[in-house]
Motif scaffolding. Structure first.
Motif, mmCIF file in Angstrom:
data_model
loop_
_atom_site.group_PDB
_atom_site.id
_atom_site.type_symbol
_atom_site.label_atom_id
_atom_site.label_comp_id
_atom_site.label_asym_id
_atom_site.label_seq_id
_atom_site.Cartn_x
_atom_site.Cartn_y
_atom_site.Cartn_z
ATOM 1 N N PRO A 100 52.460 51.879 25.100
ATOM 2 C CA PRO A 100 53.895 52.160 24.970
ATOM 3 C C PRO A 100 54.433 52.867 26.212
ATOM 4 O O PRO A 100 53.735 53.645 26.859
ATOM 5 N N LEU A 149 61.404 54.775 28.850
ATOM 6 C CA LEU A 149 62.222 53.975 27.933
ATOM 7 C C LEU A 149 63.701 54.179 28.230
ATOM 8 O O LEU A 149 64.468 53.206 28.336
ATOM 9 N N VAL A 200 59.108 43.887 20.179
ATOM 10 C CA VAL A 200 60.261 44.604 19.656
ATOM 11 C C VAL A 200 60.620 43.994 18.304
ATOM 12 O O VAL A 200 60.710 42.766 18.179
ATOM 13 N N ILE A 237 63.058 53.807 16.278
ATOM 14 C CA ILE A 237 63.261 54.495 17.543
ATOM 15 C C ILE A 237 64.739 54.730 17.772
ATOM 16 O O ILE A 237 65.159 55.812 18.187
ATOM 17 N N TYR A 247 60.546 58.756 18.583
ATOM 18 C CA TYR A 247 59.782 57.989 19.550
ATOM 19 C C TYR A 247 58.298 58.102 19.262
ATOM 20 O O TYR A 247 57.739 59.198 19.204
ATOM 21 N N TYR A 258 57.899 48.314 18.814
ATOM 22 C CA TYR A 258 59.073 49.162 18.933
ATOM 23 C C TYR A 258 60.056 48.732 17.834
ATOM 24 O O TYR A 258 60.364 47.539 17.718
#
Length: 303
Positions: free
Chosen positions: A4, A10, A44, A71, A85, A123
Motif C-alpha cells: 500500500p 496517497l 480499488v 478510506i 487509512y 483500497y
C-alpha cells in the motif's frame, strides 16, 4: 500486487490527479490493522453508502461494524473526504476467482463463494448515494470516482481492470448503482492522458443548475442540427486545440464539427472507429461544455 502507498503518498497522488481532498482528524492512523495486515493490495473497490449521515457513518461505523468503513467518502460535490487509512471494514469476504482476475488484470469472472478477505486486499471508497436508482450521481461525483481510481492505478502502474465494484466482488452486494464497465472505460481514457484540473463543485450551497451540459446522446449530432449547444461544443474544441474550422464555430452541426470532435477523440487516445467525430459519453464528459443558452430535451432534440 503491491505494498500500500503511505498516507502522504496517497494524498499527493490524489491531488496530482486533480482530486479535491478533505482530511478528517487522525485519518492517517485510523484503521482496523489490529485485525490483520493490510496488503499486499491489488486494486480499488467502489461502493455506495445507501444511507444518510454518510461522513459520520464512514468514519465511526456502527456497533456491529466498527469504523472506518472506507478510506474516503465521495460526496456529491466531488470532494473526497479521507476518514481512515489502512485496513477498513469496506469489502468483507468475496470471490477468490475475482481476486485472481484483478491481480492478473483480466476480465472478471462470475463471482464465486465468499472465501477471501477483501478488506486486506483493496483500497475502499464509499460514494454518497441512496442506491435506489433515483438518487443521481452528479457529474462532479463521477468525475471524482474516475480521478481517484486513476490516481491509484497510475501510482501502482495498474490498468483500469484493477478497479472493481463491491457488487463484482460478492453476490451479497449491489453497489455501486452505476455501470462499472463505463467507469473503467473512463479510467482507461484518463490513464492515457496527463492529469487535468477537476470540475467545479456542485451541491448544497452552489448553483443547482449543472455547471456543464449533460450528454444529449450521439443521435443529437446529425448534419444540419441547429442549436446553441453546438456552438458551445465548437468553442470548447477550439479551446482544446482541436478546432478544424475555417469559419465559426457556429450553431449548425457540420463536417468541420465532426473533424474537430474527431481531433478531440484522438487527443484523448481514441483511434479508428472510436475517433469518428461523433460524441460519446466518455469523451463528452471530458470536454466539459458550459451550459449553453438553449435547452436540449431528453430525446436529444431541441426542447
Amino acid at each position: 500486487m503491491a505494498a500500500p502507498l503511505s498516507a502522504d503518498v496517497l494524498v499527493r497522488a490524489l491531488r496530482g490527479e486533480g482530486v479535491r481532498v478533505a482530511e478528517h482528524g487522525d485519518w492517517k492512523t485510523h484503521n482496523r490493522n489490529h485485525k490483520g495486515p493490510w496488503g499486499p493490495v491489488h486494486g480499488v473497490m467502489l461502493h455506495h453508502t445507501a444511507g444518510v449521515d454518510s461522513l459520520a457513518l464512514c468514519r465511526g461505523g456502527t456497533p456491529d461494524l466498527p469504523g472506518p468503513l472506507c478510506i474516503g467518502l465521495l460526496t456529491k460535490d466531488g470532494t473526497v473526504h479521507l476518514v481512515g487509512y489502512g485496513r477498513t471494514n469496506h469489502a468483507g469476504n468475496g470471490s477468490a476467482a475475482v481476486l485472481e482476475a484483478v491481480r492478473a488484470e483480466k476480465p472478471l469472472p462470475a463471482r464465486g463463494p465468499d472465501a477471501v478477505d477483501g478488506n486486506a486486499r483493496f483500497y475502499g471508497f464509499e460514494i454518497e448515494n441512496l442506491g435506489n436508482g433515483r438518487d443521481p450521481y452528479p457529474a462532479a461525483q463521477l468525475d471524482a470516482a474516475e480521478r481517484l481510481s486513476a490516481a491509484l492505478c497510475r501510482a501502482h502502474g495498474w490498468s483500469a481492470r484493477s478497479v472493481i465494484a463491491h457488487k463484482e466482488w460478492t453476490r451479497r452486494k449491489i453497489d455501486p448503482s452505476f455501470s462499472m464497465p463505463a467507469m473503467r472505460d473512463r479510467v482507461t481514457v484518463r490513464l492515457g492522458s496527463k492529469p487535468a484540473p477537476p470540475a467545479p463543485p456542485t451541491g448544497p450551497g452552489t448553483p443547482q443548475k449543472p455547471v456543464y451540459e449533460t450528454f444529449p446522446g450521439a443521435a443529437f449530432f446529425v448534419p444540419g442540427r441547429n442549436s446553441p449547444l453546438i456552438t458551445a461544443v465548437g468553442r470548447r474544441l477550439v479551446a482544446e486545440g482541436c478546432g478544424r474550422y475555417e469559419i465559426g464555430p457556429g450553431p449548425v452541426w457540420g463536417a468541420a464539427d465532426t473533424r474537430s470532435y474527431a481531433a478531440w477523440q484522438r487527443k484523448l487516445g481514441y483511434s479508428g472507429s472510436d475517433a469518428d467525430g461523433v460524441p460519446g459519453r466518455a469523451s463528452w464528459d471530458r470536454l466539459r461544455v458550459p451550459r449553453a443558452g438553449g435547452a436540449v430535451s431528453k430525446e436529444g432534440g431541441p426542447a
